[in-house]
Design a protein around this motif. Structure first.
Motif, PDB file in Angstrom:
ATOM      1  N   UNK A 170       0.821  -1.210   0.000  1.00 26.19           N
ATOM      2  CA  UNK A 170       0.000   0.000   0.000  1.00 26.19           C
ATOM      3  C   UNK A 170       0.858   1.264   0.000  1.00 26.19           C
ATOM      4  N   UNK A 171       1.910   1.224   0.802  1.00 29.34           N
ATOM      5  CA  UNK A 171       2.819   2.366   0.889  1.00 29.34           C
ATOM      6  C   UNK A 171       3.511   2.611  -0.451  1.00 29.34           C
ATOM      7  N   UNK A 185       5.217  12.860   5.434  1.00 32.93           N
ATOM      8  CA  UNK A 185       4.811  11.766   6.335  1.00 32.93           C
ATOM      9  C   UNK A 185       3.370  11.925   6.810  1.00 32.93           C
ATOM     10  N   UNK A 186       2.960  13.159   7.052  1.00 32.94           N
ATOM     11  CA  UNK A 186       1.584  13.392   7.517  1.00 32.94           C
ATOM     12  C   UNK A 186       0.571  12.909   6.471  1.00 32.94           C
ATOM     13  N   UNK A 187       0.838  13.148   5.190  1.00 32.17           N
ATOM     14  CA  UNK A 187      -0.078  12.701   4.133  1.00 32.17           C
ATOM     15  C   UNK A 187      -0.141  11.181   4.073  1.00 32.17           C
ATOM     16  N   UNK A 188       0.988  10.515   4.285  1.00 32.92           N
ATOM     17  CA  UNK A 188       1.000   9.050   4.300  1.00 32.92           C
ATOM     18  C   UNK A 188       0.163   8.522   5.458  1.00 32.92           C
ATOM     19  N   UNK A 189       0.321   9.118   6.643  1.00 28.92           N
ATOM     20  CA  UNK A 189      -0.449   8.683   7.814  1.00 28.92           C
ATOM     21  C   UNK A 189      -1.935   8.891   7.576  1.00 28.92           C
ATOM     22  N   UNK A 190      -2.282  10.067   7.049  1.00 27.53           N
ATOM     23  CA  UNK A 190      -3.688  10.419   6.842  1.00 27.53           C
ATOM     24  C   UNK A 190      -4.375   9.494   5.847  1.00 27.53           C
ATOM     25  N   UNK A 203       7.952   8.857  12.992  1.00 25.05           N
ATOM     26  CA  UNK A 203       9.123   7.988  13.099  1.00 25.05           C
ATOM     27  C   UNK A 203       8.771   6.560  12.690  1.00 25.05           C
ATOM     28  N   UNK A 204       7.524   6.136  13.005  1.00 27.73           N
ATOM     29  CA  UNK A 204       7.084   4.801  12.599  1.00 27.73           C
ATOM     30  C   UNK A 204       7.000   4.701  11.077  1.00 27.73           C
ATOM     31  N   UNK A 205       6.589   5.786  10.422  1.00 25.06           N
ATOM     32  CA  UNK A 205       6.546   5.813   8.958  1.00 25.06           C
ATOM     33  C   UNK A 205       7.941   5.569   8.395  1.00 25.06           C
ATOM     34  N   UNK A 206       8.928   6.173   9.017  1.00 24.34           N
ATOM     35  CA  UNK A 206      10.310   5.973   8.565  1.00 24.34           C
ATOM     36  C   UNK A 206      10.710   4.506   8.662  1.00 24.34           C
ATOM     37  N   UNK A 209       9.072   2.613   5.754  1.00 24.16           N
ATOM     38  CA  UNK A 209       9.769   2.898   4.494  1.00 24.16           C
ATOM     39  C   UNK A 209      11.111   2.168   4.456  1.00 24.16           C
ATOM     40  N   UNK A 210      11.802   2.131   5.596  1.00 18.62           N
ATOM     41  CA  UNK A 210      13.092   1.452   5.642  1.00 18.62           C
ATOM     42  C   UNK A 210      12.929  -0.047   5.356  1.00 18.62           C
ATOM     43  N   UNK A 211      11.887  -0.663   5.904  1.00 21.58           N
ATOM     44  CA  UNK A 211      11.628  -2.088   5.642  1.00 21.58           C
ATOM     45  C   UNK A 211      11.261  -2.313   4.173  1.00 21.58           C
TER      46      UNK A 211
END
Length: 252
Positions: A170-171, A185-190, A203-206, A209-211
């Protein structure tokens, strides 16, 4: 959105505005012309690129714009259709008009006008898609690079599944469908986590993305970090994106 004015018999027909005047025969020697010389008739404009034995019966105008872009321009798709119809009626009152809206999956990428042409079965666009499909089939037989198959929700790396989780896909899909645009990052969370009970931090978004990038292995640089802002998908020559478009019903 596409506006079709009368049935179209040919694609990409052009109006030739050059006219060749007809010359009258010279008067016999010793005679004087009687009265003013009549003007030579002017040939009517003709449509070029029309095969012999056929006639032009109208044309199709493809308009590529989605509802959000129309809203940003202070208008709507319906108003654009009605304005074009009114203009056609003013220029050629005898013309018949017909309009249809082209639909595609929400968030689909690509140029709006290309999506419209495919959804409305434009022959040239279909031929181009068919040729591209044949090229992709060859790539499947000898796979190299990245294949992001949005319709099947899978990613292949040199012919092997990347093994992404649902959220990782999804990401990636969210970034792919907004190719070339930096997403904060805010747009991804939303958009990807707003419906969940526990909303992640930036930070969780990061971490997500790293995974994702680690599973993309040596192709991980297709997901770029824009320092201080967010992330962006950049397509490379070795990246192929597949998605299906949806034929449109007649809405206008």
């Amino acid at each position: 959105m596409s506006l079709a004015i009368a049935p179209a018999r040919t694609a990409a027909a052009r109006i030739d505005t050059t006219r060749t005047p007809l010359r009258s025969a010279p008067a016999p020697a010793g005679t004087a012309p009687v009265g003013p010389s009549p003007e030579a008739p002017v040939a009517a404009p003709r449509v070029r690129a029309v095969p012999e034995g056929t006639e032009a019966r109208g044309f199709v105008l493809y308009v590529g714009i989605d509802e959000s872009k129309a809203d940003a321009d202070g208008t709507t798709l319906h108003r654009i259709v009605e304005a074009l119809r009114a203009l056609t009626g003013e220029i050629a009152p005898s013309a018949e008009t017909y309009a249809a809206v082209a639909l595609a999956p929400a968030g689909a990428g690509g140029r709006d006008v290309d999506v419209v042409r495919l959804a409305l079965q434009d022959p040239a666009a279909l031929a181009k898609q068919r040729d591209a499909g044949e090229t992709r089939n060859d790539a499947d037989r000898h796979p190299n690079g990245v294949i992001i198959d949005i319709s099947r929700k899978r990613v292949l790396l040199d012919g092997e599944p990347a093994g992404l989780t649902y959220k990782e896909f999804e990401l990636l899909q969210f970034l792919v469908l907004r190719e070339g645009r930096t997403i904060d990052r805010h747009e991804l969370i939303e958009n990807l986590w707003s419906a969940e009970d526990e909303v992640p931090s930036e930070r969780t978004i990061d971490v997500h993305v790293r995974r994702l990038r680690s599973k993309l292995a040596h192709y991980q640089d297709i997901v770029r970090t824009v320092r201080g802002i967010g992330y962006r998908f950049d397509r490379h020559a070795d990246v192929s994106i597949r998605q299906a478009s949806t034929p449109s019903p007649d809405l206008y």
